[in-house]
Design a protein around this motif. Structure first.
Motif, PDB file in Angstrom:
ATOM      1  N   LEU A  38       0.805  -1.218   0.000  1.00  0.00           N
ATOM      2  CA  LEU A  38       0.000   0.000   0.000  1.00  0.00           C
ATOM      3  C   LEU A  38       0.840   1.270   0.000  1.00  0.00           C
ATOM      4  CD1 LEU A  38      -2.764  -1.016   2.578  1.00  0.00           C
ATOM      5  CD2 LEU A  38      -2.975  -0.856   0.091  1.00  0.00           C
ATOM      6  N   PHE A  39       1.983   1.225   0.733  1.00  0.00           N
ATOM      7  CA  PHE A  39       2.691   2.480   0.998  1.00  0.00           C
ATOM      8  C   PHE A  39       4.144   2.494   0.571  1.00  0.00           C
ATOM      9  CE2 PHE A  39      -0.789   2.566   4.153  1.00  0.00           C
ATOM     10  CZ  PHE A  39      -1.359   3.766   3.800  1.00  0.00           C
ATOM     11  N   SER A  40       4.563   1.561  -0.281  1.00  0.00           N
ATOM     12  CA  SER A  40       5.955   1.682  -0.723  1.00  0.00           C
ATOM     13  C   SER A  40       6.034   2.962  -1.560  1.00  0.00           C
ATOM     14  CB  SER A  40       6.371   0.444  -1.529  1.00  0.00           C
ATOM     15  OG  SER A  40       5.878   0.521  -2.836  1.00  0.00           O
ATOM     16  N   PRO A  41       7.141   3.704  -1.452  1.00  0.00           N
ATOM     17  CA  PRO A  41       7.175   5.073  -1.964  1.00  0.00           C
ATOM     18  C   PRO A  41       6.779   5.210  -3.435  1.00  0.00           C
ATOM     19  CG  PRO A  41       9.360   4.328  -1.225  1.00  0.00           C
ATOM     20  CD  PRO A  41       8.391   3.297  -0.817  1.00  0.00           C
ATOM     21  N   ASN A  42       7.168   4.272  -4.277  1.00  0.00           N
ATOM     22  CA  ASN A  42       6.849   4.452  -5.688  1.00  0.00           C
ATOM     23  C   ASN A  42       5.597   3.692  -6.106  1.00  0.00           C
ATOM     24  OD1 ASN A  42       9.105   6.083  -6.142  1.00  0.00           O
ATOM     25  ND2 ASN A  42      10.405   4.256  -6.235  1.00  0.00           N
ATOM     26  N   ASN A  54      -0.198   5.297  -2.265  1.00  0.00           N
ATOM     27  CA  ASN A  54       0.686   6.383  -2.685  1.00  0.00           C
ATOM     28  C   ASN A  54       0.448   6.746  -4.150  1.00  0.00           C
ATOM     29  OD1 ASN A  54       1.877   6.826  -0.261  1.00  0.00           O
ATOM     30  ND2 ASN A  54       3.654   5.507  -0.647  1.00  0.00           N
ATOM     31  N   VAL A  55       0.281   5.743  -5.000  1.00  0.00           N
ATOM     32  CA  VAL A  55       0.022   5.984  -6.423  1.00  0.00           C
ATOM     33  C   VAL A  55      -1.290   6.724  -6.583  1.00  0.00           C
ATOM     34  CG1 VAL A  55      -0.496   4.866  -8.625  1.00  0.00           C
ATOM     35  CG2 VAL A  55       1.374   4.007  -7.186  1.00  0.00           C
ATOM     36  N   LEU A  56      -2.278   6.262  -5.820  1.00  0.00           N
ATOM     37  CA  LEU A  56      -3.615   6.866  -5.897  1.00  0.00           C
ATOM     38  C   LEU A  56      -3.551   8.334  -5.523  1.00  0.00           C
ATOM     39  CD1 LEU A  56      -6.701   5.962  -6.209  1.00  0.00           C
ATOM     40  CD2 LEU A  56      -6.722   6.060  -3.713  1.00  0.00           C
ATOM     41  N   VAL A  57      -2.903   8.616  -4.398  1.00  0.00           N
ATOM     42  CA  VAL A  57      -2.863   9.981  -3.884  1.00  0.00           C
ATOM     43  C   VAL A  57      -2.039  10.887  -4.795  1.00  0.00           C
ATOM     44  CG1 VAL A  57      -1.976  11.385  -1.997  1.00  0.00           C
ATOM     45  CG2 VAL A  57      -3.220   9.285  -1.507  1.00  0.00           C
ATOM     46  N   ARG A  58      -0.941  10.354  -5.271  1.00  0.00           N
ATOM     47  CA  ARG A  58      -0.011  11.191  -6.021  1.00  0.00           C
ATOM     48  C   ARG A  58      -0.437  11.355  -7.477  1.00  0.00           C
ATOM     49  NH1 ARG A  58       4.902   8.294  -5.462  1.00  0.00           N
ATOM     50  NH2 ARG A  58       4.073   7.081  -7.190  1.00  0.00           N
ATOM     51  N   ASP A  59      -0.728  10.240  -8.153  1.00  0.00           N
ATOM     52  CA  ASP A  59      -0.945  10.304  -9.594  1.00  0.00           C
ATOM     53  C   ASP A  59      -2.393  10.544  -9.956  1.00  0.00           C
ATOM     54  OD1 ASP A  59       1.679   9.784  -9.583  1.00  0.00           O
ATOM     55  OD2 ASP A  59       1.516   7.684 -10.199  1.00  0.00           O
ATOM     56  N   VAL A  60      -3.325  10.032  -9.201  1.00  0.00           N
ATOM     57  CA  VAL A  60      -4.733  10.191  -9.557  1.00  0.00           C
ATOM     58  C   VAL A  60      -5.320  11.449  -8.943  1.00  0.00           C
ATOM     59  CG1 VAL A  60      -7.014   9.121  -9.527  1.00  0.00           C
ATOM     60  CG2 VAL A  60      -4.968   7.702  -9.808  1.00  0.00           C
ATOM     61  N   LEU A  61      -5.085  11.607  -7.615  1.00  0.00           N
ATOM     62  CA  LEU A  61      -5.658  12.768  -6.940  1.00  0.00           C
ATOM     63  C   LEU A  61      -4.776  13.996  -7.040  1.00  0.00           C
ATOM     64  CD1 LEU A  61      -7.000  10.994  -3.736  1.00  0.00           C
ATOM     65  CD2 LEU A  61      -8.210  11.478  -5.875  1.00  0.00           C
ATOM     66  N   GLY A  62      -3.509  13.789  -7.382  1.00  0.00           N
ATOM     67  CA  GLY A  62      -2.592  14.911  -7.506  1.00  0.00           C
ATOM     68  C   GLY A  62      -2.276  15.588  -6.192  1.00  0.00           C
ATOM     69  N   LEU A  63      -2.171  14.818  -5.141  1.00  0.00           N
ATOM     70  CA  LEU A  63      -1.845  15.385  -3.827  1.00  0.00           C
ATOM     71  C   LEU A  63      -0.558  14.758  -3.297  1.00  0.00           C
ATOM     72  CD1 LEU A  63      -5.445  14.945  -2.383  1.00  0.00           C
ATOM     73  CD2 LEU A  63      -4.455  17.112  -3.141  1.00  0.00           C
ATOM     74  N   PRO A  64       0.589  15.007  -3.923  1.00  0.00           N
ATOM     75  CA  PRO A  64       1.833  14.289  -3.599  1.00  0.00           C
ATOM     76  C   PRO A  64       2.252  14.444  -2.139  1.00  0.00           C
ATOM     77  CG  PRO A  64       2.276  16.204  -4.990  1.00  0.00           C
ATOM     78  CD  PRO A  64       0.797  16.030  -4.967  1.00  0.00           C
ATOM     79  N   PHE A  65       1.822  15.553  -1.479  1.00  0.00           N
ATOM     80  CA  PHE A  65       2.242  15.755  -0.079  1.00  0.00           C
ATOM     81  C   PHE A  65       1.533  14.790   0.863  1.00  0.00           C
ATOM     82  CE2 PHE A  65      -0.978  18.686  -1.520  1.00  0.00           C
ATOM     83  CZ  PHE A  65      -2.011  18.495  -0.607  1.00  0.00           C
ATOM     84  N   LEU A  66       0.511  14.092   0.354  1.00  0.00           N
ATOM     85  CA  LEU A  66      -0.199  13.146   1.215  1.00  0.00           C
ATOM     86  C   LEU A  66       0.388  11.732   1.155  1.00  0.00           C
ATOM     87  CD1 LEU A  66      -4.018  13.920   1.090  1.00  0.00           C
ATOM     88  CD2 LEU A  66      -2.420  14.136   2.997  1.00  0.00           C
ATOM     89  N   THR A  67       1.424  11.547   0.357  1.00  0.00           N
ATOM     90  CA  THR A  67       1.994  10.202   0.287  1.00  0.00           C
ATOM     91  C   THR A  67       2.720   9.868   1.584  1.00  0.00           C
ATOM     92  OG1 THR A  67       3.956  11.117  -0.703  1.00  0.00           O
ATOM     93  CG2 THR A  67       2.314  10.198  -2.218  1.00  0.00           C
ATOM     94  N   PHE A  68       2.853   8.579   1.831  1.00  0.00           N
ATOM     95  CA  PHE A  68       3.489   8.118   3.059  1.00  0.00           C
ATOM     96  C   PHE A  68       4.511   7.064   2.693  1.00  0.00           C
ATOM     97  CE2 PHE A  68       3.443   4.941   6.551  1.00  0.00           C
ATOM     98  CZ  PHE A  68       4.061   5.715   7.509  1.00  0.00           C
ATOM     99  N   ASN A  69       5.745   7.301   3.060  1.00  0.00           N
ATOM    100  CA  ASN A  69       6.791   6.326   2.772  1.00  0.00           C
ATOM    101  C   ASN A  69       6.882   5.339   3.926  1.00  0.00           C
ATOM    102  OD1 ASN A  69       8.994   4.860   2.159  1.00  0.00           O
ATOM    103  ND2 ASN A  69      10.458   6.573   2.249  1.00  0.00           N
ATOM    104  N   VAL A  70       6.481   4.103   3.660  1.00  0.00           N
ATOM    105  CA  VAL A  70       6.471   3.103   4.731  1.00  0.00           C
ATOM    106  C   VAL A  70       7.888   2.702   5.128  1.00  0.00           C
ATOM    107  CG1 VAL A  70       6.391   1.008   3.338  1.00  0.00           C
ATOM    108  CG2 VAL A  70       5.208   1.077   5.542  1.00  0.00           C
TER     109      VAL A  70
END
Lengths: 577, 357
Positions: free
Chosen positions: A131-135, A140-156
């Motif tokens: 779910l949360f591996s950085p790339n 993370n993919v959902l939040v960053r690439d689909v929703l466009g909210l990269p600051f919400l990603t979480f690096n496990v």
């Protein structure tokens, strides 16, 4: 009484002290304990002070000065501290909600705590990587690439990720101890404070909190010790994030050529930390005893939370989702995916299961090994525990307290330390055990013997010795007394102990990872190895198979263990008074 | 059937040198076919003694012989399962996971008794203790008294020569206790088994025993018939323990004459070695004191009255001097403050040397 005589007392012999069957059994148990625990530990000690030329402390100097090792130590302590703190917060909140408030869904809290405790932590770790591996992590993919909210990603792959994954496994320690302590505080203590004019808050702070504090602290220390001992999550989450901890550092020392001396010294350092923590834990728990003194008809008062109870309920649901729903639904989803990613649902398949069960030749062997080892290890640990507990409680054997202590030592031994000790001990022996199922069995029994002893001990305490003595005076030998009276009476307790050993053994990774060979591979090691090799989807399938086996084993053992005796335990309790 | 001979039996649980021994230098000869009670307050060593007879505890010193055969000596103990004795425990120790039938039949099976004989034996014993028909019950379906009978039946069915009983009635309520007392005594008569019975209840001991061994502080104080022990206690410890007693300090005024405070004079048989001028204590049982108005004797004032149903108990304060407890027939009524005369049946009194102050 009757004319027809029964005959003279049986087996009349002249008085002489002689070795009887029970002496051999007891001697055997003591010998087992020495081979399982004492000798490997001594080997570890010896190994740590063996330098290039004779005895030296060079290993310890190296371990305490080289940044490699000091960092590992630091990381372990940081991990333990954060995990302890969050376990404390979550565990106490949930315990308080269950025992003192009218929050809805108390059953859900119980279920969450039990399932979190039973879940193999390395499987949770793997699920969170999905779910949360950085790339590639799905969220993370959902939040960053689909929703466009990269600051919400979480690096496990970070300390935060490691703490999160570990807490999900360790908060139940605090929860279980805290809730049982809260439930055992007699309501009259609190009522007595209130009738004297203390407010609810004042009562909670000045009466309830001090009464349950030892249990809570004790649970927190248990969480700490367990957190720093887990190899799986620290390898899966920590290593990619370059967070090396004690277990993973020790593991790395076994890369060719193995550094036995350093590994031993680092292991001993590790043991010092866990032993100090467990010593404190026992000291705190011992202070708890007065709580139960007055707690006969404990009916704790329930606080009405009003609308706030939905807030608390929300917290409960959140815990349940994060600890159980998220990891398991992820594992299930991945296991049926052709390729894990945002579009995984477009290509569902059974191929992963087919591969795992029928094509990957390790699986079947690993399942058989794990089931066999767990069954045998749990049985031996419980039987040994019963004999050691019996010696402690029923004989006046000199040194029996020492025996009891020896049987508790492994509580303070992280799995990887047990492995380091066993490897060195058995390499020095003429018996070629390394890489066999036998050395895994020794590791498991040695590591979990404290659970067997404790289960037997607490059941034996509830059996009045007169029950055994009355069989003896009727002419029953030790073996007959055991078979006819003692064992049937402690059977429910032993079964509980058996399960308590079986469940962790079947998911054991920390010691197995150093001890397995291709023929003695276990289920947990198979999952870990497959993950390391990068088979993303099949790993999930194997993880699910793993969970199904654990679940089925618990179910079967519960069915078998219930038995007829539980229904008559009332009579036993009457005798114990 | 079986006699027990105990010599110099000593057992100490604490290793310390000056720790008091639980049992110290105990000698006891229990004859065949007797009902013998070990009587004493809790912690006096009576249960330790019983458990040494059973073989659960190894003595530090001394020996136990049964029928002349050595069964216990330090480092030389026949284990309990080879003594062929029976034992009934305070909390019954009926196995909760076995039915009444399985409990009772246990000892017979160990002795490999053939099935037919086993059944007969079993039924006979259950009838003996009035448990017929309850064979298939589990202990938690039985009352305390019934569980006690199961424990008895379990011990009796193997026909032991010696039956050890450790406060077997103390967990029963008063009425049941009385019934079981009668039954135990009857059982002992009928079976001829030597009963060794431990209790702290002196009334129970008096009612049941052929002989009572009074134990105090780990030592045997007196061994005799109930009448002996009650009426002629060997020392003030025994006198004090065997029911209510007034212990009154007195001085020997002349041969066979005692003078106590408050003008109390008694003509008694003095034990050997006590001469004129010695300080002694005289033990007077409350029922051996007569109160009257205007009689001859020491004067006293009633300071307390307690009606107990079958008797009335008075506290009569000698003037000046000690207060005596007196038990009278309830028909004899005095009021608090009444002046009375005290008369004592001196033949029922015992005299002891004063314990050092």
């Amino acid at each position: 009484m009757s004319v027809q005589a029964i005959g003279p007392p049986i087996r009349v012999r002249g008085p002489r002290t002689r070795l009887r069957f029970e002496h051999f059994v007891m001697g055997g148990a003591i010998l087992c304990l020495i081979v399982l625990v004492v000798l490997p530990l001594l080997t570890l000690l010896l190994g740590s002070v063996r330098g290039e030329q004779g005895m030296s402390l060079e290993n310890f100097t190296e371990v305490l000065s080289n940044r490699l090792y000091v960092n590992a130590l630091k990381n372990s302590l940081i991990l333990g501290a954060w995990t302890g703190l969050f376990s404390l917060i979550i565990g106490v909140s949930l315990a308080w909600a269950v025992s003192r408030t009218d929050v809805p869904g108390k059953g859900l809290i119980q279920v969450t705590a039990s399932l979190s405790y039973l879940s193999p932590p390395f499987l949770t770790a793997i699920a969170f990587v999905y779910l949360f591996s950085p790339n590639a992590g799905l969220i993370n993919v959902l939040v960053r690439d689909v929703l466009g909210l990269p600051f919400l990603t979480f690096n496990v792959f970070s300390m935060a990720g490691l703490v999160l994954v570990t807490v999900l496994h360790t908060f139940p320690f605090v929860y279980l101890l805290a809730s049982s302590a809260l439930l055992s505080v007699d309501a009259s203590y609190e009522e007595a404070a209130q009738i004297l004019g203390a407010s609810k808050l004042r009562t909670a702070l000045s009466v309830t909190a001090p009464l349950v504090a030892p249990a809570i602290l004790s649970g927190t220390l248990l969480a700490f010790v367990n957190a720093i001992s887990l190899f799986g999550s620290q390898a899966i989450i920590g290593l990619p994030g370059r967070i090396v901890t004690l277990p993973t550092r020790i593991y790395a020392l076994f890369d060719y050529p193995p550094e036995y001396g350093l590994a031993s010294a680092l292991s001993l350092l590790f043991v010092v930390i866990t032993v100090v923590a467990l010593y404190l834990q026992r000291a705190f728990l011992a202070r708890r005893s007065y709580v139960t003194l007055g707690g006969k008809g404990a009916r704790p008062q329930l606080m009405s939370l009003g609308p706030a109870r939905w807030l608390v309920f929300g917290f409960v649901v959140l815990t349940f989702v994060v600890a159980i729903v998220l990891p398991y639904s992820t594992l299930i989803a991945v296991s049926f995916s052709k390729s894990w990613g945002l579009d995984f649902w477009k290509g569902l398949t059974l191929q992963n299961y087919k591969f795992i069960l029928f094509e990957y030749n390790v699986t079947q062997r690993a399942i058989l090994n794990s089931l066999g080892l767990a069954t045998v290890a749990a049985t031996i640990a419980v039987l040994l525990g019963a004999i050691i507990g019996w010696i402690d409680l029923r004989t006046r054997l000199p040194g029996r307290k020492l025996l009891d202590y020896f049987a508790l030592i492994p509580l303070g031994l992280p799995g990887i330390v047990v492995a380091v000790a066993l490897i060195q001990f058995w390499l020095a022996m003429p018996l070629a055990l390394y890489g066999t199922l036998a050395i895994l069995l020794l590791a498991y029994v040695g590591r979990y013997i404290p659970l067997g002893v404790r289960a037997a001990n607490s059941s034996l305490r509830q059996i009045d010795p007169a029950l055994e003595e009355s069989a003896q005076i009727l002419g029953a030998s030790w073996l007959t007394t055991m078979r006819e009276v003692t064992l049937p009476l402690i059977r429910p307790g032993l079964f509980a102990g058996w399960l308590l050993v079986f469940v962790p053994v079947i998911q054991e990774l920390s010691a197995s990872i150093l001890l397995f060979s291709s023929s003695s591979i276990t289920l947990a090691v198979a999952v870990y190895n497959l993950y390391e090799t990068g088979y993303i989807e099949p790993v999930a399938a194997l993880a699910i198979v793993n969970m199904i086996i654990i679940g089925a084993a618990i179910f079967v053992a519960n069915k078998l263990g219930g038995g007829r005796i539980a229904s008559r335990s009332g009579a036993t309790q009457g005798l114990a008074s | 059937m079986a006699s027990i001979s105990i010599k110099g039996l000593t057992k100490s649980f604490n290793a310390g040198d000056d720790a008091p021994a639980a049992v110290s230098q105990l000698d006891l000869d229990i004859k065949d076919n007797q009902f013998v009670t070990l009587l004493g307050p809790s912690g006096c060593g009576k249960t330790t003694t019983l458990r040494m007879i059973a073989g659960y505890i190894v003595p530090d010193a001394g020996t136990i012989h049964v029928n002349g055969r050595l069964i216990s000596a330090p480092g030389n103990v026949v284990p309990p399962d080879q003594r062929g004795m029976g034992m009934v425990f305070q909390n019954y120790a009926v196995w909760p996971h076995k039915t009444v039938y399985q409990n009772v039949v246990f000892g017979l099976k160990l002795r490999k008794i053939p099935a037919a004989q086993l059944k007969a034996k079993m039924e006979e014993t259950l009838a003996l203790v009035n448990l017929t028909g309850l064979e298939q019950r589990y202990p938690n379906e039985l009352s305390g008294g019934q569980q006690q009978r199961v424990a008895l039946a379990r011990s009796l069915v193997v026909e032991p020569e010696i039956l050890l009983l450790d406060e077997p009635l103390s967990n029963l309520d008063a009425k049941l206790r009385e019934n079981m007392r009668v039954e135990l005594k009857r059982l002992q008569r009928r079976t001829g088994i030597t009963f060794v019975y431990v209790t702290h209840d002196q009334a129970e001991a008096l009612a049941l025993s052929d002989h009572i061994a009074v134990i105090h502080g780990g030592r045997l104080q007196q061994y005799g018939t109930p009448q002996d022990v009650y009426a002629r206690p060997a020392n003030r410890v025994v006198a004090d323990f065997m029911g209510l007693v007034n212990l009154v300090p007195a001085k020997v005024a002349g041969p066979g004459t005692l003078e106590a405070a408050g003008g109390l004079k008694l003509q008694v048989a003095l034990p050997d070695g006590i001469k004129t001028g010695d300080s002694v204590e005289v033990s007077i049982r409350p029922e051996n004191i007569q109160l009257s108005v205007g009689g001859t004797g020491a004067r006293a004032t009633i300071s307390e009255r307690t009606f107990l149903g079958n008797i009335t108990e008075y506290y009569a304060s000698l003037d000046p001097g000690p207060t005596l407890r007196v038990q009278t027939h309830p028909a004899q009524v005095f009021a608090v403050g009444d002046k009375v005369t005290v008369e004592i049946d001196a033949t029922q009194c015992s005299v002891f040397r004063s314990s050092a102050l």
